[in-house]
Structures are given as structure tokens and as C-alpha cells.
Design a protein around this motif. Structure first.
Motif, PDB file in Angstrom:
ATOM      1  N   VAL A 107     -14.926 -98.968  17.701  1.00 10.57           N
ATOM      2  CA  VAL A 107     -15.258-100.333  18.119  1.00 10.57           C
ATOM      3  C   VAL A 107     -16.757-100.623  17.938  1.00 10.57           C
ATOM      4  O   VAL A 107     -17.252-101.658  18.349  1.00 10.57           O
ATOM      5  N   TYR A 125      -9.608-103.505  15.780  1.00 12.65           N
ATOM      6  CA  TYR A 125     -11.005-103.761  15.471  1.00 12.65           C
ATOM      7  C   TYR A 125     -11.347-103.598  13.989  1.00 12.65           C
ATOM      8  O   TYR A 125     -12.270-104.198  13.502  1.00 12.65           O
ATOM      9  N   SER A 156     -10.228-107.015  28.918  1.00 11.07           N
ATOM     10  CA  SER A 156     -10.540-107.992  27.872  1.00 11.07           C
ATOM     11  C   SER A 156     -10.880-109.339  28.473  1.00 11.07           C
ATOM     12  O   SER A 156     -11.849-109.995  28.064  1.00 11.07           O
ATOM     13  N   GLY A 182     -14.049-102.651  24.246  1.00 11.26           N
ATOM     14  CA  GLY A 182     -13.161-101.612  23.711  1.00 11.26           C
ATOM     15  C   GLY A 182     -13.330-100.288  24.433  1.00 11.26           C
ATOM     16  O   GLY A 182     -12.357 -99.644  24.825  1.00 11.26           O
ATOM     17  N   ASP A 196     -17.316-106.817  21.565  1.00 11.51           N
ATOM     18  CA  ASP A 196     -16.108-106.011  21.425  1.00 11.51           C
ATOM     19  C   ASP A 196     -16.353-104.533  21.699  1.00 11.51           C
ATOM     20  O   ASP A 196     -15.481-103.833  22.199  1.00 11.51           O
ATOM     21  N   GLY A 197     -17.533-104.067  21.337  1.00 11.28           N
ATOM     22  CA  GLY A 197     -17.846-102.648  21.513  1.00 11.28           C
ATOM     23  C   GLY A 197     -17.701-102.214  22.951  1.00 11.28           C
ATOM     24  O   GLY A 197     -16.973-101.273  23.268  1.00 11.28           O
ATOM     25  N   CYS A 225      -6.871 -99.301  18.533  1.00 13.22           N
ATOM     26  CA  CYS A 225      -8.233 -99.792  18.365  1.00 13.22           C
ATOM     27  C   CYS A 225      -8.599 -99.903  16.878  1.00 13.22           C
ATOM     28  O   CYS A 225      -9.259-100.854  16.464  1.00 13.22           O
ATOM     29  N   VAL A 262     -12.792 -93.847  21.142  1.00  8.70           N
ATOM     30  CA  VAL A 262     -12.757 -95.242  20.712  1.00  8.70           C
ATOM     31  C   VAL A 262     -14.149 -95.780  20.331  1.00  8.70           C
ATOM     32  O   VAL A 262     -14.270 -96.643  19.464  1.00  8.70           O
TER      33      VAL A 262
END
Lengths: 52, 460
Positions: free
Chosen positions: B257, B347, B222, B236, B232-233, B343, B253
Motif C-alpha cells: 500500500v 491497491y 476505511s 491499508g 491509502d497507505g 491489498c 501489507v
């Protein structure tokens, strides 16, 4: 992009569904091997007999 | 089975047969070099005895002072005792020693049941005595094992070589992909080696390591992701992929995300690239650092991200390494549903409530969907062993012999699917984040597991 993402999401879902099916086969194959071992159908010599 | 999947399976048969044949060839190779190594050790013993007996022509004969005889004369017979040939004397000496050890084991003076002695073939024995020289193939076998060129290496390196030089015809491709999960029944059967107490002992250490490294990696990814101003995609997917379990976690995930397909494929390429490099280098790094088998198992368990690659690297190193790595892997893949839940919360639920919307999370459904079922088979095996269902013979058959059959077929599939073209897909910012996070995790986990030491990770 939206269509591409939707297709991609479907692919991710399919991957997990395939893995689930795969795991069921894994359990069946393992169970059969254990049963063959416990009933004495496969022994210590079975493996070595496969090779020269 | 649906019509489509039946058709799909039929298409996979040629590739599966290819993997079975390659697996068998590699196991034959393994069987031969192991036999040669045993022969080498036995030859060394014989030559040592020979060297100690200065001026003696037949050392092994001397080792049986009374000189075993072919047959004792019966009462009334006046036959002259014929001493045994050197080879018969050698065999008789081993048989006698084995009998003595068995008696000691029966009396409880020996803890482990003695193994049957390894005896050279007559022609090999006679040649050795005549030339005092260990045959070349035995030395070769020892060298191969020293260089860790066992069936695992042969299948992975050989498969990769075939795939990237002559290539594999299309007819074989579906089957080689299908062969890879055949590793999993081996993982399940290995469960027969554990009892719950040692599973808990190593499992607790594994659990702590897995939690530390999951959260450590997620935080690290992060931070780097934000520094590199990534969305974020991508963050993640890379956090899940490098933190938990490589491709499976990334796949789980990615839709949550809302990763872009290109980022996702970069991420998977990067994870595969890291795993491939780790698979071929970690066993040698482990040896160079003097890692014991359990410590190495703990290291690869926490730092290699893909189950097949992890199992291959651990098997490459040794059986004790595999026992430890397997527990850590089981703990780790068990975390996939939890990472997916996290997640979804981070998210979707949290994101939606920040925007004033409401998004619900069906926790139970996520766990049911994403939980890797084969783990249940592993736990069933541990439980059966706990109740004493398996004898030592069963454990050996399942955990050392048939495990190799499943692994060999699976590793053939893994090797044949390492395509340099796929690895070239690694790229973009995903490459920078993924390689940095995975390398950092590997270095840190090597330090930690080495500091914790063998006792913590020793299964038996």
C-alpha cells in the motif's frame, strides 16, 4: 523519501524471510519433542523432576 | 546457516539463557503455588471431617472405622494389633478409596480415570491436626491463583518491570527478542489435543467470526480513515493490522500500500500499545464479566491482535481458554496471505487498471511467501491425534507440560521486550484510527461471543 521507502520495503521483506526461517526451526523443535515423547524418553515425570 | 546468522545466534545466547532461567523460576513459582492450592483444599477437607466428628480427637482415624492395622498377625501368632498412626491411617484411607475408584473405572462405572489422591506431607498433616489451622503458605498459594498471578503474569509483569526500571544490558537484548517465537512450538504441540471434528466445530464459528471481524474492521477503518482524510497507505496498514493479525499483517501489507515509514511505525506502535493494554486487562475484564474459559478464548482470539499477546492472555485465563483461542488464532493468521492478496488487488491491480496500466498478481507466489509455515505443524499434530498416535499421557506431556516450558521461555522474551519507550511511539492519526477500531472490535466481539455462549466454543 524514495530511498527511505526502498529501505523500508527491504526491511519488510527481511521480516518475512526471518519469520519463514523461524517457522522452520519451530517445526524442527516440535518434531524433536514429539519424537522424544513417543519414544518414551520424556515422560510425565520429566517435567515435575525439573522442580523442587 | 550463514556465517552472519551464526554470529547472530551466538550473540543471542546470553539473552536466551536469561529467558530460560527466568522461565524456569516462573514455572517453579507456578509449581509451588499449584501445590499449595492442592494442599489447601486437602487441609480444608481434613478440617471439615474433623469438625463433623464432634468430640473426636483424630477424625481421619475415625474415617477408617475398622482401624487399619500395621500388619495382620500370622496364624499361630498372638500379637496384639497395633492401630496405625493418624497419618498412616489417613494415607491408608486415601489408598483404599483410590483402589475402589480404579475398580469402578475398570468396570466401566466411572467415565474418567481417577486421579491419584493428593496427600499431605506427614509434618504438615500432624501440624494441621495439632493446631487446626491451615498453614499460611497454602492460603497464600490460593490467593495467588485467585488473582491469576501464575507463571504467565509473573513473567510478563516481572519482565516489563525489569525492562522499564533497571533495564536489560545490551548483551541480553538479541536473545530476548529471539526467545519470543519459542512460544510457537507450544502452539504446534497443542495440536495434539484436538481431533478434526472439534477443530471443525470451533473452527467454523472461528471462521465466521474472523471473516466478520476482518471485513467489519477493514470497512470501519476505511470509513474513519476517509473521514480523517488519510492516505491509502496508512488506511491499508491499519486495516490489515487491526483486522487480521497485528504487526505481521501490517508488515506484509505496508510495502504494497506504499505506506510511509513514519505512518507504519506509528501504526506498529499503536498495535503494540493496544495489545499490551489488552493483555494485562482482558483476563480481569473476562473474570468480571463472568466469561467461561472457552468464551474468553474466543474473545481474545478475535480481539487481541498479536499472537504472543493473545496466547499469553489465554494461558493466563486457563487451559480451555487457550484451546479455543489457539484455533481462532490459527484461522486468523491463515488469513494473512488472503489479506495481502486483497491489498495487492485493491491497491495495485485495481489502481493500475483505473489508470489504464496493467499490473499482474502472482497469487500462488504470494500465498507461498506469506503463509505461516508453523500452522502445518499444528495440522500435522491434529492429524496424528486423529489416527490415535497420542495417548492421554502424550497429550498431557505435550499440551500441558512441555507447552509450559516453551511458553515460559517465550513469555520471558515478551515481558522483557515491553518497553514503554516503544509504546510511546504510538501516535498520529494511526493512534486515533487504530485504538478506535481495535476497541470497537473488542467490545463488539465480547458481546457476540458471550451471546453465542460456551457450547459453541468448547473444544471438548
Amino acid at each position: 523519501m524514495g530511498g527511505e521507502t526502498g529501505e523500508f520495503e527491504e526491511k519488510a521483506k527481511k521480516t518475512f524471510s526471518d519469520e519463514r526461517k523461524e517457522d522452520i526451526w519451530v517445526l524442527i523443535i516440535s518434531a524433536v519433542t514429539v519424537i522424544l515423547g513417543l519414544t518414551g524418553i520424556i515422560t510425565r515425570d520429566t517435567f515435575t523432576s525439573l522442580f523442587f | 546457516m550463514s556465517e552472519t546468522s551464526q554470529g547472530g545466534f551466538a550473540k543471542s545466547i546470553p539473552g536466551l539463557i536469561l529467558c530460560v532461567i527466568l522461565g524456569w523460576l516462573a514455572l517453579q513459582w507456578n509449581y509451588s503455588i499449584s501445590g499449595w492450592q492442592k494442599d489447601f483444599k486437602e487441609c480444608q477437607k481434613i478440617l471439615k471431617t474433623s469438625a463433623e466428628g464432634v468430640g473426636r480427637t483424630a477424625p481421619v482415624e475415625e474415617a477408617v472405622p475398622a482401624g487399619p492395622v500395621a500388619e495382620k498377625p500370622r496364624a499361630g501368632e498372638s500379637r496384639v494389633e497395633e492401630p496405625l498412626s493418624p497419618f498412616d491411617a489417613y494415607k491408608a484411607k486415601h489408598a483404599e478409596k483410590y483402589k475402589e475408584q480404579l475398580a469402578l473405572y475398570g468396570q466401566g462405572e466411572l467415565k474418567k480415570k481417577p486421579k491419584k489422591p493428593h496427600i499431605l506431607k506427614q509434618d504438615v498433616y500432624e501440624l494441621l491436626i495439632a493446631t487446626n489451622e491451615i498453614p499460611f503458605k497454602f492460603k497464600f498459594g490460593v490467593k495467588m491463583i485467585q488473582f491469576q498471578l501464575t507463571y504467565v503474569a509473573v513473567l510478563l509483569l516481572g519482565g516489563m518491570l525489569i525492562r522499564n526500571t533497571v533495564g536489560i544490558p545490551d548483551i541480553f537484548k538479541p536473545g530476548t527478542v529471539l526467545a519470543r517465537p519459542i512460544i510457537k512450538p507450544g502452539i504446534v504441540l497443542l495440536g495434539g489435543y484436538y481431533v478434526w471434528s472439534n477443530l471443525f466445530k470451533v473452527g467454523l464459528a472461528a471462521l465466521l467470526l474472523v471473516i466478520i471481524f476482518i471485513f467489519g474492521t477493514v470497512v470501519l477503518v476505511s470509513v474513519i480513515g476517509r473521514k480523517l482524510k488519510q492516505d491509502d497507505g496508512l488506511i491499508g496498514v491499519m486495516a490489515a493490522g487491526t483486522g487480521v493479525c497485528g504487526v505481521s499483517a501490517a508488515v506484509a501489507v505496508a510495502p504494497i500500500v506504499k505506506a510511509k515509514p513514519r505512518d507504519f511505525f506509528y501504526a506498529v506502535g499503536t498495535l503494540l500499545l493496544f495489545g499490551t493494554v489488552a493483555l494485562f486487562t482482558f483476563p480481569y475484564i473476562g473474570k468480571a464479566l463472568g466469561m467461561s474459559e472457552p468464551v474468553f478464548g474466543a474473545w481474545v482470539g478475535t480481539s487481541i491482535l498479536n499472537t504472543a499477546q493473545l496466547v499469553a492472555a489465554a494461558s493466563w485465563y486457563g487451559h480451555d481458554s487457550l484451546l479455543t483461542a489457539n484455533i481462532i488464532n490459527i484461522v486468523r493468521v491463515g488469513f494473512i496471505p488472503l489479506v495481502v492478496l486483497y491489498c495487492i488487488w485493491f491497491y495495485l491491480v485495481k489502481g493500475a487498471s483505473a489508470e489504464g496500466r496493467e499490473e499482474k498478481m502472482n497469487t500462488w507466489q504470494v500465498i507461498m511467501d506469506k503463509f505461516p509455515l508453523f500452522i502445518l505443524g499444528f495440522f500435522a499434530m491434529v492429524t496424528l491425534n486423529e489416527f490415535g498416535v497420542f495417548t492421554k499421557d502424550h497429550q498431557y506431556i505435550f499440551g500441558k507440560q512441555f507447552l509450559k516450558i516453551f511458553f515460559a521461555i517465550g513469555f520471558a522474551g515478551v515481558g522483557l521486550n515491553i518497553a514503554f519507550d516503544d509504546l510511546k511511539k504510538a501516535g498520529g492519526k494511526a493512534f486515533v484510527i487504530g485504538v478506535f477500531a481495535a476497541s470497537f472490535k473488542a467490545i463488539l466481539s465480547a458481546v457476540i461471543v458471550m451471546l453465542l455462549g460456551t457450547a459453541v466454543f468448547q473444544v471438548h
